[in-house]
Enzyme design. Structure first.
Site, PDB file in Angstrom:
ATOM      1  N   LYS A   1       0.876  -1.116  -0.059  1.00  0.00           N
ATOM      2  CA  LYS A   1      -0.060   0.040   0.070  1.00  0.00           C
ATOM      3  C   LYS A   1       0.882   1.393  -0.077  1.00  0.00           C
ATOM      4  O   LYS A   1       0.570   2.134  -0.830  1.00  0.00           O
ATOM      5  CB  LYS A   1      -0.882  -0.054   1.094  1.00  0.00           C
ATOM      6  CG  LYS A   1      -2.157   1.072   1.163  1.00  0.00           C
ATOM      7  CD  LYS A   1      -3.175   0.564   2.312  1.00  0.00           C
ATOM      8  CE  LYS A   1      -3.736  -0.830   2.084  1.00  0.00           C
ATOM      9  NZ  LYS A   1      -4.265  -1.030   3.425  1.00  0.00           N
TER      10      LYS A   1
ATOM     11  N   ARG B   1      -3.300   2.978   8.481  1.00  0.00           N
ATOM     12  CA  ARG B   1      -3.414   1.763   7.669  1.00  0.00           C
ATOM     13  C   ARG B   1      -2.078   0.779   8.143  1.00  0.00           C
ATOM     14  O   ARG B   1      -1.136   1.284   7.704  1.00  0.00           O
ATOM     15  CB  ARG B   1      -4.110   1.857   6.403  1.00  0.00           C
ATOM     16  CG  ARG B   1      -5.224   2.544   6.043  1.00  0.00           C
ATOM     17  CD  ARG B   1      -5.410   2.585   4.574  1.00  0.00           C
ATOM     18  NE  ARG B   1      -6.212   3.487   4.331  1.00  0.00           N
ATOM     19  CZ  ARG B   1      -7.374   3.395   3.549  1.00  0.00           C
ATOM     20  NH1 ARG B   1      -7.404   2.583   2.502  1.00  0.00           N
ATOM     21  NH2 ARG B   1      -8.355   4.485   3.249  1.00  0.00           N
TER      22      ARG B   1
ATOM     23  N   GLY C   1      -6.290 -10.886   9.385  1.00  0.00           N
ATOM     24  CA  GLY C   1      -6.021 -11.274  10.747  1.00  0.00           C
ATOM     25  C   GLY C   1      -5.166 -10.102  11.159  1.00  0.00           C
ATOM     26  O   GLY C   1      -5.181  -9.873  12.445  1.00  0.00           O
TER      27      GLY C   1
ATOM     28  N   MET D   1      -4.601  -5.849  12.045  1.00  0.00           N
ATOM     29  CA  MET D   1      -5.269  -4.604  12.004  1.00  0.00           C
ATOM     30  C   MET D   1      -5.390  -3.988  10.602  1.00  0.00           C
ATOM     31  O   MET D   1      -4.225  -4.090   9.897  1.00  0.00           O
ATOM     32  CB  MET D   1      -4.670  -3.767  12.886  1.00  0.00           C
ATOM     33  CG  MET D   1      -5.576  -2.588  13.534  1.00  0.00           C
ATOM     34  SD  MET D   1      -4.879  -1.306  14.068  1.00  0.00           S
ATOM     35  CE  MET D   1      -4.696  -0.176  12.415  1.00  0.00           C
TER      36      MET D   1
ATOM     37  N   ARG E   1      -4.463  -0.403  -7.153  1.00  0.00           N
ATOM     38  CA  ARG E   1      -3.792  -1.769  -7.137  1.00  0.00           C
ATOM     39  C   ARG E   1      -4.345  -2.606  -8.337  1.00  0.00           C
ATOM     40  O   ARG E   1      -5.263  -2.265  -8.959  1.00  0.00           O
ATOM     41  CB  ARG E   1      -4.090  -2.382  -5.931  1.00  0.00           C
ATOM     42  CG  ARG E   1      -5.654  -2.655  -5.747  1.00  0.00           C
ATOM     43  CD  ARG E   1      -6.126  -3.210  -4.582  1.00  0.00           C
ATOM     44  NE  ARG E   1      -7.603  -3.291  -4.506  1.00  0.00           N
ATOM     45  CZ  ARG E   1      -8.375  -3.427  -3.295  1.00  0.00           C
ATOM     46  NH1 ARG E   1      -7.413  -3.901  -2.059  1.00  0.00           N
ATOM     47  NH2 ARG E   1      -9.788  -3.526  -3.085  1.00  0.00           N
TER      48      ARG E   1
ATOM     49  N   HIS F   1     -13.302 -41.975  -6.369  1.00  0.00           N
ATOM     50  CA  HIS F   1     -13.631 -42.562  -7.770  1.00  0.00           C
ATOM     51  C   HIS F   1     -14.492 -41.384  -8.476  1.00  0.00           C
ATOM     52  O   HIS F   1     -14.257 -40.949  -9.748  1.00  0.00           O
ATOM     53  CB  HIS F   1     -14.352 -43.832  -7.495  1.00  0.00           C
ATOM     54  CG  HIS F   1     -14.724 -44.382  -8.792  1.00  0.00           C
ATOM     55  ND1 HIS F   1     -16.339 -44.282  -9.165  1.00  0.00           N
ATOM     56  CD2 HIS F   1     -14.356 -45.146  -9.630  1.00  0.00           C
ATOM     57  CE1 HIS F   1     -16.443 -44.736 -10.623  1.00  0.00           C
ATOM     58  NE2 HIS F   1     -15.025 -45.274 -10.636  1.00  0.00           N
TER      59      HIS F   1
ATOM     60  N   ARG G   1      -2.662 -48.434 -20.615  1.00  0.00           N
ATOM     61  CA  ARG G   1      -2.295 -49.168 -19.318  1.00  0.00           C
ATOM     62  C   ARG G   1      -3.173 -50.523 -19.478  1.00  0.00           C
ATOM     63  O   ARG G   1      -4.455 -50.526 -19.494  1.00  0.00           O
ATOM     64  CB  ARG G   1      -2.671 -48.414 -18.211  1.00  0.00           C
ATOM     65  CG  ARG G   1      -2.271 -48.995 -16.727  1.00  0.00           C
ATOM     66  CD  ARG G   1      -2.418 -48.206 -15.708  1.00  0.00           C
ATOM     67  NE  ARG G   1      -4.029 -48.023 -15.594  1.00  0.00           N
ATOM     68  CZ  ARG G   1      -4.535 -47.270 -14.565  1.00  0.00           C
ATOM     69  NH1 ARG G   1      -3.984 -46.546 -13.838  1.00  0.00           N
ATOM     70  NH2 ARG G   1      -5.857 -47.118 -14.517  1.00  0.00           N
TER      71      ARG G   1
ATOM     72  N   GLU H   1       4.850 -46.171  -9.601  1.00  0.00           N
ATOM     73  CA  GLU H   1       3.720 -45.764  -8.719  1.00  0.00           C
ATOM     74  C   GLU H   1       3.853 -46.338  -7.326  1.00  0.00           C
ATOM     75  O   GLU H   1       3.171 -45.869  -6.580  1.00  0.00           O
ATOM     76  CB  GLU H   1       2.482 -45.938  -9.355  1.00  0.00           C
ATOM     77  CG  GLU H   1       2.168 -47.331  -9.854  1.00  0.00           C
ATOM     78  CD  GLU H   1       0.480 -47.330 -10.392  1.00  0.00           C
ATOM     79  OE1 GLU H   1      -0.193 -46.694 -10.312  1.00  0.00           O
ATOM     80  OE2 GLU H   1       0.710 -48.369 -11.224  1.00  0.00           O
TER      81      GLU H   1
ATOM     82  N   SER I   1       5.907 -43.565 -16.706  1.00  0.00           N
ATOM     83  CA  SER I   1       4.962 -42.731 -16.536  1.00  0.00           C
ATOM     84  C   SER I   1       4.452 -42.811 -15.112  1.00  0.00           C
ATOM     85  O   SER I   1       4.170 -43.625 -14.415  1.00  0.00           O
ATOM     86  CB  SER I   1       3.592 -43.013 -17.410  1.00  0.00           C
ATOM     87  OG  SER I   1       2.606 -42.157 -17.198  1.00  0.00           O
TER      88      SER I   1
ATOM     89  N   GLY J   1       2.619 -42.639 -12.027  1.00  0.00           N
ATOM     90  CA  GLY J   1       1.210 -42.592 -11.601  1.00  0.00           C
ATOM     91  C   GLY J   1       1.434 -41.882 -10.018  1.00  0.00           C
ATOM     92  O   GLY J   1       1.485 -42.652  -9.059  1.00  0.00           O
ATOM     93  N   THR J   2       1.302 -40.564  -9.775  1.00  0.00           N
ATOM     94  CA  THR J   2       1.493 -39.915  -8.543  1.00  0.00           C
ATOM     95  C   THR J   2       0.474 -39.994  -7.729  1.00  0.00           C
ATOM     96  O   THR J   2       0.568 -39.874  -6.558  1.00  0.00           O
ATOM     97  CB  THR J   2       1.929 -38.389  -8.908  1.00  0.00           C
ATOM     98  OG1 THR J   2       0.935 -37.873  -9.906  1.00  0.00           O
ATOM     99  CG2 THR J   2       3.247 -38.295  -9.671  1.00  0.00           C
ATOM    100  N   ASN J   3      -0.804 -40.417  -8.188  1.00  0.00           N
ATOM    101  CA  ASN J   3      -1.876 -40.635  -7.407  1.00  0.00           C
ATOM    102  C   ASN J   3      -1.490 -41.644  -6.069  1.00  0.00           C
ATOM    103  O   ASN J   3      -1.356 -41.661  -4.977  1.00  0.00           O
ATOM    104  CB  ASN J   3      -3.061 -41.175  -7.907  1.00  0.00           C
ATOM    105  CG  ASN J   3      -3.729 -39.960  -8.729  1.00  0.00           C
ATOM    106  OD1 ASN J   3      -3.312 -38.797  -8.822  1.00  0.00           O
ATOM    107  ND2 ASN J   3      -4.706 -40.296  -9.411  1.00  0.00           N
TER     108      ASN J   3
ATOM    109  N   CYS K   1       1.262 -39.005 -14.986  1.00  0.00           N
ATOM    110  CA  CYS K   1      -0.224 -39.385 -15.586  1.00  0.00           C
ATOM    111  C   CYS K   1      -1.146 -39.208 -14.508  1.00  0.00           C
ATOM    112  O   CYS K   1      -2.222 -39.689 -14.412  1.00  0.00           O
ATOM    113  CB  CYS K   1      -0.551 -40.532 -16.552  1.00  0.00           C
ATOM    114  SG  CYS K   1      -0.061 -42.063 -15.643  1.00  0.00           S
TER     115      CYS K   1
ATOM    116  N   TYR L   1       6.580 -35.128 -20.539  1.00  0.00           N
ATOM    117  CA  TYR L   1       5.428 -34.617 -20.530  1.00  0.00           C
ATOM    118  C   TYR L   1       4.662 -34.823 -19.454  1.00  0.00           C
ATOM    119  O   TYR L   1       4.971 -35.633 -18.558  1.00  0.00           O
ATOM    120  CB  TYR L   1       4.670 -35.389 -21.887  1.00  0.00           C
ATOM    121  CG  TYR L   1       4.353 -37.027 -21.305  1.00  0.00           C
ATOM    122  CD1 TYR L   1       3.236 -37.409 -20.768  1.00  0.00           C
ATOM    123  CD2 TYR L   1       5.311 -37.803 -21.957  1.00  0.00           C
ATOM    124  CE1 TYR L   1       2.840 -38.682 -20.367  1.00  0.00           C
ATOM    125  CE2 TYR L   1       5.091 -39.349 -21.720  1.00  0.00           C
ATOM    126  CZ  TYR L   1       3.935 -39.589 -20.982  1.00  0.00           C
ATOM    127  OH  TYR L   1       3.624 -40.839 -20.719  1.00  0.00           O
TER     128      TYR L   1
END
Lengths: 907, 907
Positions: free
Chosen positions: A29, A100, A109, A111, A373, A491, A653, A780, A799, A801-803, A866, A886
């Protein structure tokens, strides 16, 4: 902390010490106020006490701070007095101040603001006289005491249930006067309020309200610094990685008033349209009003431009004559001041080279700019403004790319609610924003009935406790999906995102009574057939029907995508299981399929019968017989995919989920299956029981199926290779990549690879032709990352499988994590949901290690990802840094990924 | 392959080229034959064709090999002829040969032995005449044709269901003669058999049986080399890491005969008692017999020593007079030969410095030693022999330690079946040997009924589909546990091992019908109350009652343990949850508790009521109320543990399992719970449903509970600290180590550590005293290993929970892995069950990384392991190398771990 530097930086028309580059020292500011002064914008004078003073306060305490900065503050006040021609503490014509806080990053949070500081029982009389407006003066005083009492003297509600004590008093006085609105209170009433406020403060705090303006000033300054260290602000900083050492600045600025009569006004403006991005100055103002009145909505604000006013009148069905007389624009009402404002907005937008959000006040015919701003805007506006500013030569390509938040592109890709209808809609529950977009439809509780209703021409919303693969068909025809259970990667969520379909998951307040066919939320009971609307982008559930409209992809969107592609290094593929998905993905610019989940093909129509026949078979011969029925169907699935993706790689897959996902678990469906297949119910129940798993995520699935039932792998390999050859015969270019899932040891891969290669060789021999294809694996399991070098010696691509890799590395079941993950995010144990944005320190370290080991063993190995993270901008930035080839994501996230990949490449 | 080396190594009384050190070149058998000759033992002469010849065969083929070794083989035969005074191929007095394979390591699947080679239609007549025994000659010939036809000419059953074609013919001839035993066939019958065998071979193979002894010899030698490369042998080598390049040797040796009349005999002997380890020469022999007759059991063999004979007679209830006349010992019958044998066994045992297993033949009054090798022995014998040989100065301490296989100590630690009763017992099913020992008892199907039956004085075996924590009480009173489901680390298996109780898990053939209270195995139906016996060391399930006896720990066992402790570097702690467990562990030599699972304390008696009250509570206040009831019980639990372990460290893990393990899942028990707790059944059902998890292993458990319900952590910390202070007041030395489970990020640890430290500080303030304790964490998620440095900066110890770490790293649910793990082990995907023996390449790499990172961040961090692997010798060797401070295992595995730790330190 250097004592030689000064702590106070003045800004005004005659002298300005800061500028926009000094955000670290002056806060956002303060730096912008200084910058405005520098470029000749008229701003009420003031000064900024720097963040270094805050640090001095934190480290050395109040006394020492005041010693350090007292002299400079005195000089600052003197400077403001000189500029504004008023004196601080003067009883006759007091200089009033606003105080201010202003940190580098905006932070809830802390002032915020105290206005009208400097008033006391004497000055209020001088102010009234000078302004010739007693009510104005007492109202200003009332507001000051209330704000100061709250934030500096700490008079807050004592509990959540408690009311604001000042508002309680206001209500009492209004009741006594028999009025409803604050504006109906007169000067005497306001005077009474001030007295009663002060008494309350004395009673509660045990001190008198300070009458000395200097005491008020120091109290406010210290309060700002203290608020930097309050617990809520500290937690916020921890969670957002903001160092405690940054500190906040304090802006002390002369007050100006828009409520001094009909030559005064106050307003907000945008240099371009924040909704559409149109390059059209716009905004609202009120005559004889203060800033908060514009927001409060008691009076209808007027438009700043004539064009805006006319457009508004059209929408509001206000006749032009009425508009001109009752709601004239500033352009019409105060043409000179409008021209000044126009000059300021042009100057500011050009100066900042971005759309600006402005606050201004006109005090007795003089225009003051209070704030500028970068303006917040919709996703559509982001794209349009960035592309138009690029065309206009205001910004370069890299800047244009950075101006668009990838996540916000979502708004352009999915249906949205009609804005007007939405205003009167009622939120009845909230869940996780599992898959974006808006949906409205009639409630159904069963997937097969969704299908039936849609065939009757109805629009439905599918409501389930949770979904399973059996629900796929119903999900695909529903307008939207609501589940009571499950997380962001349940799912329902994963499938819906893949389909680009609106979905809200884990709406805990929703109880589903399948027997009664009722959806119950607290006391509210909705029946099958009732209308329900879902906002999958926010997680809001609405009662009733809200019309939706498809968003259109404008030309600017296409330009942005083309620009992204010029900069990005990562390829963006899509996760797509059907030709339809593949077409959508290709339209969105995917350059390949990174994940085709073959099991999704197992559910439609008669296939599930053959799949179940295979599962029930007692031996390999029986399984082969059932698989022979599946072969032509799978082959034709793959033919469709290869056709759509002609020339682009398609990663397929092999079967991944545990077999129990393919059998019914309730008695009724088991009976139906028994009848269909002409086997005993007992046999089906026994097999279903055998298939039961304690932790199916870590059970008999992935390549473990292929190892124990190599005939399944054989059938799938044959379907892929034959489909590829068939499509090549039609003149298409086929790039097949066969992916073995859930590999943990290189031997699992080689055993499956042997089956695939032998099958392919057999087909080549049968047909007398050859085909190049890649044979690789999903990475994975943590073990696969540890032994990635061994695996890379055999596998031609990885590839990630990060899940699953996230689930196993963290030990989180994604379907169960909603029981503790919200608390974990709240307590900052994870900064972000690790299923949405990759946990870089943990999972990311394994990915990085696997990439390095993989490339060491096979320099040209193709490496992609993926998992769900493939569509998350923060994760994409990480994958770019890690050197992946990729990312692959849901078709609807492909544009987001392309932009995110470009931004990653800019850094 | 060097052509300058020779390939054939002679052994005999006049010349021996090999020795015991040449196992690589000559194989184990060949090297030992040569060694016996070297030290003056009388051995039938022969020669060994080296493993290098095998390699030459594999690489260069048959023709080339024969060229390479022909000359040497001719010389070898000449040497044997000279030594034995007979001529190979001589029709009048033929030299007969035995041909045996002999690799470095014994290997099933390879060709084993051909006897009597050199016979043909002419030589058999010479042999008959020379031996003056026509039947002997034709029987020798019959055996030769049968063996040669099988292993060299390949006349095997065509399928598994098919019978051995030679045995079919034998049966036909016996039928025709009306006799039952082979021994009842006379010379003419045997002659007919030889003719029919030859006809069969001609018909099936299309070639005549070779009559030329040299052709026979080359055929046999090549068959041995070929058998090295048969598929079964190859797979075996792959699975056991035996290089293909090793090759096998061929031993060609003169035949001697124990069946040439009453001055001939054959026998086997042990230099010490293989059952008890007693230093007493023993063995059996038969007059006028061949080696295989001793094994066949048609005649009762006689004892070699007088003492052995007398002991045998006592057991067999044979009077001394009868014994002396009908079953005299060799010592009595042929005192001279006995003395020769005694001299040989003494020489051999001293020479090899280990208990020997000998084969000998007496041919017409002359003793020939045919084989010596280290004798197999029971666990008890292993210990006794090692300790006595150490006392006798035959071996040094390190050798003594290496002589005992740690796993075999199991036999000394658990009850065993009465050996006599076991002989007539019938195995009705097999499962996994989940927890060793023998058990016999009446079948019960419900844990609470087990308790009731035992109170009535009955002995029970608990049979369940699977067990859950609710079954703990019933499990603890049962003699043994049998489950139809679950793996080696299922709940039943882990708990049973912890209790040192016999358990068989995952007995797939067992169907449990709870309604009918029946256990069904195929056609066999057993009812509640029927007797059942389990061998938890082998996984065998027996019908009926088999008496068991407790094994006693002899003085040698204590000596072995003391010796182990002098060498081992790793400390050995125990996993113990109760004072009883702790006492057992301490008796077995545990020097601490490495894992106390506090949740096991939650199930007994009224505690479960308080636990459930906590689970049902709607808010923190409700939970605190329930926890207050648990506090005194937990505190007294810990007091008991600290008392037992006075002076030794006790590591206590905070609550770990998901809460749904504490609530009933069946309707009846839910109703009971509703009645007990006076809440509605609906509320209980709803809460149970809320607690349901898809993958509980990765759900809301471990420190995730403590983070969401810090009041639980608070109660447990208070119980531990107060218990420790109370016990210190009684003069005990308390070393408490508090362990936070399932940490994945350092912040999880610090949040829980804050609660614990604050609780401790509060207690110290209340009581005005202090206590040192350690505060550390389990490392059991892959993420914890990756960020171990961060965590070590906060945690004072690590304890690897390798069960869960294995599950997550490999992505295997231990309860579900039995669906594919057997296949995985068969296919060599994992060499060993990764839940029994740590997967060193995968999980081990993470452990190693975490240890290094942990020590980098905190040099003196205490590092242990408390998973199941803590009791596995191979894993212990790994943990020793990795530099851990201790392993912790089930009390009953503590001795095994101590010995394994010592052996690891020797290498």
């Amino acid at each position: 902390m250097s004592n030689t530097n000064h702590y106070v930086y003045a800004f005004g028309s005659t002298r300005t010490e800061g500028d926009a580059s000094m955000k670290n020292l002056l806060g956002g500011k303060g730096a912008n106020l200084a910058e405005m002064c520098r470029i000749g914008i008229t701003v009420p004078s003031g000064f900024t006490i720097s963040t270094e003073a805050c640090t001095a306060f934190t480290e050395q305490g109040r006394e020492r701070l005041v010693d350090l900065i007292r002299e400079e503050v005195l000089q600052g006040i003197a400077f403001v007095q000189g500029e504004m021609g008023k004196k601080f503490g003067d009883a006759a014509d007091p200089l009033l101040l606003s105080i201010r806080s202003g940190a580098r990053a905006s932070m809830p949070g802390m002032m915020d603001t105290i206005l009208n500081l400097g008033l006391n029982d004497e000055a209020v009389i001088g102010l009234a006289r000078k302004a010739n407006n007693e009510r104005f003066a007492w109202d200003s005083y009332r507001r000051f005491v209330q704000m100061y009492g709250d934030v500096v003297m700490g008079l807050k509600p004592v509990s959540k249930e408690d009311h604001d004590p000042f508002e309680v008093i206001i209500d009492m006085v209004k009741d006594a006067r028999g009025v409803k609105l604050d504006t109906e209170l007169d000067a005497a009433d306001l005077k009474e309020l001030v007295q009663r406020f002060k008494s309350l403060i004395r009673a509660r705090v045990g001190r008198d309200f300070p009458t000395d303006p200097w005491e008020q000033l120091w109290g406010a300054v210290i309060a700002v610094f203290e608020s930097w260290n309050n617990p809520r602000a500290k937690v916020y900083r921890e969670l957002n990685d903001i160092p405690q050492s940054w500190g906040t600045a304090v802006n002390v600025q002369a007050m100006v008033f828009g409520n001094l009569g009909n030559t005064s006004a106050t307003g907000v403006a945008f240099t371009r349209d924040a909704g559409t991005g149109e390059d059209q100055f716009n905004g609202e103002f009120l005559i004889n009003a203060q800033g908060e009145d514009v927001v409060a909505g008691v009076r209808t604000p007027q438009q700043i431009t004539r064009l805006g006013s006319q457009r508004w009148a059209q929408l509001a069905l206000v006749a032009e004559s009425v508009r001109r007389s009752q709601y004239p624009s500033l352009e019409e009402l105060m043409p000179d001041l409008y021209q000044q404002l126009l000059a300021a907005e042009t100057l500011l937008e050009n100066h900042y080279a971005d759309m600006q959000d402005l606050e201004f006040t006109i005090q007795e015919g003089k225009l003051w700019m209070l704030q500028t701003r970068n303006g917040k805007r919709t996703g559509a506006a982001m794209v349009r403004i960035a592309m138009e500013m690029l065309d206009q030569g205001m910004i370069d390509e890299k800047t244009a790319l950075k101006r668009v938040s990838p996540e916000r592109l979502n708004e352009l890709l999915h249906p949205v609610f009609d804005a007007t209808a939405l205003q009167s809609a009622k939120v009845i529950a909230r869940g996780l924003p599992a898959s974006p977009g808006a949906a409205t439809g009639q409630i159904v509780f069963f997937a097969d009935e969704a299908d039936a209703w849609v065939k009757q021409g109805k629009t439905v919303v599918l409501v389930r406790l949770e979904t399973s693969p059996e629900d796929l068909r119903g999900m695909s025809v529903a307008a939207g999906i609501l589940t009571a259970r499950g997380g962001m990667t349940s799912h329902a969520a994963v499938v819906a995102r893949g389909m680009g379909k609106c979905c809200i998951s884990g709406a805990g307040a929703v109880h589903v009574d399948l027997k009664a066919r009722q959806l119950i939320i607290g006391d509210l009971v909705l029946n099958e057939g009732d209308w329900l609307s879902l906002n999958g982008s926010t997680g809001e559930v609405f009662q009733g029907k809200i019309p939706t409209r498809e968003a259109e992809l404008s030309g600017d969107f296409g330009k942005l995508m083309a620009l992204s592609d010029r900069y990005k290094k990562l390829e963006v593929r899509a996760n797509a299981d059907t030709p339809t998905d593949a077409r959508v993905a290709r339209n969105f610019g995917a350059t390949g399929i990174g994940l085709c989940r073959t099991e999704h093909m197992f559910f439609t129509g008669e296939r599930i019968v053959a799949v179940r026949e295979m599962i029930l078979a007692d031996d390999k011969a029986g399984r082969r017989k059932a698989l022979a029925k599946l072969l032509p169907m799978q082959r034709s699935d793959f033919e469709g995919l290869f056709r759509e993706m002609n020339g682009l790689p398609v990663t397929i897959r092999l079967l991944d989920p545990p077999l129990h996902e393919f059998v019914p678990h309730d008695d009724a469906n088991q009976r139906a299956m028994a009848a269909d297949m002409q086997v005993s119910l007992g046999k089906i129940k026994m097999r279903v029981e055998e298939l039961h798993e304690f932790n199916p995520m870590m059970g008999h699935r992935g390549c473990r199926l292929g190892i124990t039932y190599p005939e399944v792998t054989e059938m799938q390999a044959r379907a892929i290779i034959e489909a590829a050859l068939n499509m090549r015969h039609q003149g298409l270019t086929v790039k097949a990549e066969i992916m073995v899932p859930l590999v943990g040891t290189v031997r699992e891969f080689t055993l499956q690879a042997d089956v695939i290669r032998q099958t392919a060789a057999a087909i080549f021999a049968e047909r007398g032709e050859q085909l190049d294809y890649l044979l690789g694996t999903m990475i994975e399991t943590p073990r696969a990352t540890i032994t990635a070098d061994d695996i890379a010696r055999q596998a031609e691509f990885f590839s990630f499988g990060t899940n699953d890799l996230t689930q196993m590395t963290l030990g989180f079941s994604r379907d169960d994590a909603n029981k503790f993950l919200p608390e974990y995010l709240k307590q900052g144990i994870y900064e972000r949901d690790p299923f949405r944005s990759i946990d870089q320190q943990g999972v990311g370290a394994l990915v990085d290690m696997a990439v390095r080991k993989g490339r060491q063993a096979r320099a040209d190995i193709e490496v992609g990802i993926c998992g769900e993270h493939g569509g998350d901008p923060t994760s994409i930035e990480f994958f770019h840094r890690t050197g992946l080839d990729y990312v692959s994501c849901s078709p609807f996230r492909v544009p987001i990924a392309r932009l995110a990949a470009a931004q990653a490449a800019l850094d």
